[in-house]
Design an enzyme around this catalytic site. Structure first.
Site, PDB file in Angstrom:
ATOM      1  N   TYR A   1      31.707 -20.323  16.153  1.00  0.00           N
ATOM      2  CA  TYR A   1      31.924 -20.600  15.106  1.00  0.00           C
ATOM      3  C   TYR A   1      32.035 -20.046  13.650  1.00  0.00           C
ATOM      4  CZ  TYR A   1      34.331 -24.682  12.623  1.00  0.00           C
ATOM      5  OH  TYR A   1      34.797 -25.501  11.679  1.00  0.00           O
TER       6      TYR A   1
ATOM      7  N   ASP B   1      25.046 -25.670  20.029  1.00  0.00           N
ATOM      8  CA  ASP B   1      26.454 -26.435  19.097  1.00  0.00           C
ATOM      9  C   ASP B   1      26.989 -26.405  20.431  1.00  0.00           C
ATOM     10  OD1 ASP B   1      29.226 -27.345  18.654  1.00  0.00           O
ATOM     11  OD2 ASP B   1      28.489 -25.516  16.651  1.00  0.00           O
TER      12      ASP B   1
ATOM     13  N   ARG C   1      20.386 -44.593   2.853  1.00  0.00           N
ATOM     14  CA  ARG C   1      20.125 -43.705   3.063  1.00  0.00           C
ATOM     15  C   ARG C   1      19.004 -43.480   4.281  1.00  0.00           C
ATOM     16  NH1 ARG C   1      17.896 -41.797  -1.123  1.00  0.00           N
ATOM     17  NH2 ARG C   1      16.586 -41.183  -0.836  1.00  0.00           N
TER      18      ARG C   1
ATOM     19  N   LYS D   1      35.439 -33.794  16.218  1.00  0.00           N
ATOM     20  CA  LYS D   1      36.687 -32.782  17.575  1.00  0.00           C
ATOM     21  C   LYS D   1      36.093 -33.807  18.622  1.00  0.00           C
ATOM     22  CE  LYS D   1      36.200 -29.770  14.579  1.00  0.00           C
ATOM     23  NZ  LYS D   1      35.455 -28.874  14.775  1.00  0.00           N
TER      24      LYS D   1
HETATM   25  C1  LIG Z   1      35.119 -27.562  13.522  1.00  0.00           C
HETATM   26  C2  LIG Z   1      33.461 -27.080  14.539  1.00  0.00           C
HETATM   27  C3  LIG Z   1      31.871 -26.904  13.484  1.00  0.00           C
HETATM   28  C4  LIG Z   1      32.040 -27.973  12.294  1.00  0.00           C
HETATM   29  O1  LIG Z   1      31.952 -29.416  12.480  1.00  0.00           O
HETATM   30  P1  LIG Z   1      32.708 -29.897  10.911  1.00  0.00           P
HETATM   31  O2  LIG Z   1      33.095 -31.727  11.931  1.00  0.00           O
HETATM   32  O3  LIG Z   1      34.357 -29.296  10.589  1.00  0.00           O
HETATM   33  O4  LIG Z   1      31.787 -29.114   9.684  1.00  0.00           O
HETATM   34  C5  LIG Z   1      30.855 -26.388  14.292  1.00  0.00           C
HETATM   35  N1  LIG Z   1      30.987 -25.867  15.521  1.00  0.00           N
HETATM   36  C6  LIG Z   1      32.110 -25.753  16.472  1.00  0.00           C
HETATM   37  C7  LIG Z   1      31.608 -25.615  17.956  1.00  0.00           C
HETATM   38  C8  LIG Z   1      34.178 -26.361  15.471  1.00  0.00           C
HETATM   39  O5  LIG Z   1      34.288 -26.272  16.259  1.00  0.00           O
END
Ligand SMILES: *Cc1c(COP(=O)(O)O)cnc(C)c1O
Length: 393
Positions: free
Chosen positions: A109, A182, A55, A207
């Site tokens: 998102y 983000d 952890r 992604k």
């Molecule tokens: C997919 C996505 C998230 C969330 O990510 P996860 O790995 O699915 O939890 C957050 N922000 C954006 C822009 C995304 O495309």
């Protein structure tokens, strides 16, 4: 080193005993012993570097963290179990010692909006949503609210707006609120928000970073000011990324530059083709010279690389027409997610923005005819041919 060189070298080839593995192994151990108790004591006390418990630390995860940290030019990076976990932990860390108020971009998102409204909302955190692409409006919201954190996306989902990150960072800094960005859609190859003045950058590693549709993960890249709180939260709560996912993400990142180059080039060609199609009412793409943020795009994104996400509106289309189109596709994959090597299509009203009310979606411009494409690395001729036969005339 240039970006593409870092992707294949940073984090790897750390000495293990008397040899150096060329790629970082998957360490599955949940705890680690040392030659002497004194040494273990120093590791626990963080006077000596090394893993003690999963952890706190894992060598495979640490290698990924070092790699992403190099790519995003951060102070330190934490890998965690998902992109949403990365966002949750970042907002939590920012608000620990600050006013429990957030100013966030108004189109994010879907799960991010949902998280701020329902989860943080229930904890008494007030979020004010404002248009991050409208700088005076966003600045006014920040001066009025005096938030403890500001949250934006470098390229927004799904309408692909590009805000003036450098200017927003300066405004947030003057207001004493960390700017959390983000950066999932842009990747560190196209934009590095910390270099533009942001405090914390997150990615859904699910992604583009991992890139092959086989990982759920997230990363938080922090500046020096916010790292200690983030690290304490990680060590206390345990939202860690597992070593297998860390390994796959690191493997994926080694081809990030190649993939993005091809995906961005494909997206430019696909967006131009879509714009001429009789069944397409409107195309959303940051590379479009008529894009509402064209000046910011020119300033902040590399020339010719505008990301690989495209959205478009189907002429006279609603849910039945969009579903019919998606069911006719033979190669393009209709599933949630983006950034993978294969081209994907998603219906935001059903998937990424499902949790928002229809009224809320309409207000944001996410209509029932809106479709989102994540352009893959296939031959552009095949992507266009598949869309052409599915769209019909
Ligand atoms: C997919 C996505 C998230 C969330 O990510 P996860 O790995 O699915 O939890 C957050 N922000 C954006 C822009 C995304 O495309």
């Amino acid at each position: 080193m240039k970006f593409e060189s870092k992707t294949v070298h940073a984090g790897d080839r750390k000495k293990a005993g008397n040899f150096i593995p060329v790629t970082t192994p998957i360490y599955t151990a949940s705890s680690y012993a040392y030659d002497s108790m004194d040494q273990l004591d120093r590791v626990f006390g963080r006077e000596e570097q090394g893993p003690s418990y999963a952890r706190y630390d894992n060598p495979t995860v640490s290698a990924l963290q070092d790699l992403v940290n190099e790519l995003e030019a951060g102070h330190a990076t934490i890998a965690c179990s998902s992109g949403m976990m990365a966002l949750h932990l970042s907002v939590l860390a920012a608000l620990v010692d600050r006013p429990k108020r957030v100013v966030a971009g108004h189109v994010l998102y879907g799960a991010t909006t949902h998280m701020l409204m329902t989860i943080f909302g229930a904890l008494g955190v007030e979020t004010t949503f404002a248009d991050a692409s409208d700088l005076p409006a966003f600045e006014a919201a920040i001066s009025e609210v005096k938030p403890g954190a500001v949250v934006v996306e470098s390229i927004t989902n799904p309408l692909l707006r590009v805000c003036a990150l450098d200017q927003i960072a300066a405004i947030a800094r003057r207001a004493g609120a960390p700017l959390i960005v983000d950066n999932t859609f842009a990747t560190p190859m196209l934009m590095r928000p910390l270099e533009l003045g942001a405090s914390i950058v997150i990615h859904s590693a699910t992604k583009y970073l991992a890139g092959h549709g086989d990982v759920l993960g997230g990363v938080i890249v922090s500046d020096a000011e916010n790292f200690e709180v983030l690290n304490t939260l990680l060590r206390t709560i345990g939202p860690n990324l597992g070593p297998f996912e860390a390994y796959l993400t690191m493997r994926g990142i080694k081809t990030l530059a190649l993939r993005m180059e091809k995906q961005c080039a494909n997206a430019c060609k696909l967006a131009s083709w879509l714009a001429t199609h009789p069944r397409v009412a409107k195309v959303y793409f940051p590379g479009d010279p008529a894009h509402p943020d064209a000046a910011t795009v020119k300033r902040l994104l590399p020339s010719g690389q505008y990301g690989a996400m495209i959205a478009f509106e189907l002429k006279d289309g609603a849910k039945p027409e969009v579903f019919a189109l998606m069911e006719k596709l033979q190669m393009i994959v209709c599933a949630t997610s983006l950034g993978d090597v294969h081209t994907m299509m998603l219906y935001p009203a059903m998937a990424s923005h499902r949790d928002l009310s229809p009224k809320h979606r309409e207000r944001l411009g996410i209509g029932n005819s809106l479709v989102r494409i994540s352009t893959g690395i296939e031959a552009i001729e095949d992507i266009i041919a598949d869309l052409d036969q599915a769209l019909g005339r």
